[in-house]
Design a protein around this motif. Sequence first.
Motif, short mmCIF file in Angstrom:
data_model
loop_
_atom_site.label_atom_id
_atom_site.label_comp_id
_atom_site.label_asym_id
_atom_site.label_seq_id
_atom_site.Cartn_x
_atom_site.Cartn_y
_atom_site.Cartn_z
N GLY A 122 -6.30 8.16 0.54
CA GLY A 122 -4.98 8.03 0.59
C GLY A 122 -4.24 9.29 1.08
O GLY A 122 -4.72 10.33 1.30
N GLY B 44 0.74 -1.30 -0.01
CA GLY B 44 -0.04 0.14 -0.07
C GLY B 44 0.80 1.42 -0.03
O GLY B 44 0.19 2.24 0.32
N SER B 45 2.15 1.14 -0.35
CA SER B 45 2.85 2.46 -0.03
C SER B 45 3.89 2.44 -1.38
O SER B 45 4.33 1.29 -1.76
CB SER B 45 3.64 2.50 1.15
OG SER B 45 4.48 1.57 1.53
N ARG C 72 -0.30 11.65 0.26
CA ARG C 72 1.06 11.80 0.05
C ARG C 72 1.62 12.88 0.57
O ARG C 72 1.17 14.01 0.69
CB ARG C 72 1.07 12.01 -1.64
CG ARG C 72 2.47 11.94 -2.44
CD ARG C 72 2.64 11.69 -3.70
NE ARG C 72 3.56 11.97 -4.31
CZ ARG C 72 3.81 12.24 -5.84
NH1 ARG C 72 3.08 12.22 -6.59
NH2 ARG C 72 5.24 11.72 -6.11
N GLU D 260 -1.77 4.34 -0.16
CA GLU D 260 -2.97 4.18 -0.64
C GLU D 260 -3.87 4.25 0.61
O GLU D 260 -3.45 4.43 1.82
CB GLU D 260 -3.10 2.45 -1.11
CG GLU D 260 -2.29 2.51 -2.25
CD GLU D 260 -2.19 0.97 -2.78
OE1 GLU D 260 -2.94 0.21 -2.12
OE2 GLU D 260 -1.63 0.75 -3.80
#
Length: 277
Positions: free
Chosen positions: A235, A148-149, A237, A180
């Motif tokens: 999600g 997930g990353s 970032r 994610e």
Amino acid sequence: MLKRNVIQKLVGEEVVEGAGVRLFRALSQPTAEDFDPFLQLDIFNSTEPKDYLRGFPICPRRGIELLTYLVEGTIEHSDSLGNKTRQRSGDLQWLTAGSGVAHREMPRPSPKLQGFQLWLNMPRNRKLSSAAYHCLYASEIPIVCQEGSEIRVIAGDYNGRKGPYSGEFVRPTILDVALEPGATFEWICPIEETLALYLFDGSGSFGDTQEIYSSDTVLRFDHHRQCFARAGAPGMRFFLFCGNSLLEPIAWENAIVMNSPDELPCAREELAAIAHP
């Protein structure tokens, strides 16, 4: 293991720099002591070329290092050292101003221009080091993919992968972390180092709390051992930066950063003599 928790949240302000570039300034002179050794963080994010096409025709610098990380878009660079490069999506420029350099940064039209410029202070005894320039391309930046990353190791070391260039002075760790929905990120970081991040997409929580932080936020953390993040529903970032504090006095004028106000007049005169690119 104790997790690092958020102790400061900033939203910054919109400014106009260069020949008329609209950008978002998250760190500046008032935050320099808290975020030592990180002096300034400028964020650009626009789908309108009129916001940035005038660029930065002449930018004299001294006593700092500048890292320009481009998420999307194109920027042309030239400097008084003779370098000419074109920075594209995912590329990093690392400019050591040292004793002095003049450079140009001219964004080109693109569907979206997004990225960050981070200023690092230089230690007193190395401020007059020779200027240097490195252009590091996206293909050179390691990517660590976990469940997930996706973590891009821009500088420093993460999970045994080293960034393409870590500098000769402060040597920060700089990561571009994409998570994610619901995914987590963990990193064991040096207790003594300043840890901060800019959350530029999505939302999530950090440390032991369930508080949700949203995009366009800068966070500074306490000095425990573990950095922990959990992405929210959309999600998340973020741009993470971590480094040793210099704990030195700062005399700052425009893009000249020395240690005493008495040093600034001489710095101005010597910078004026540098040939423009």
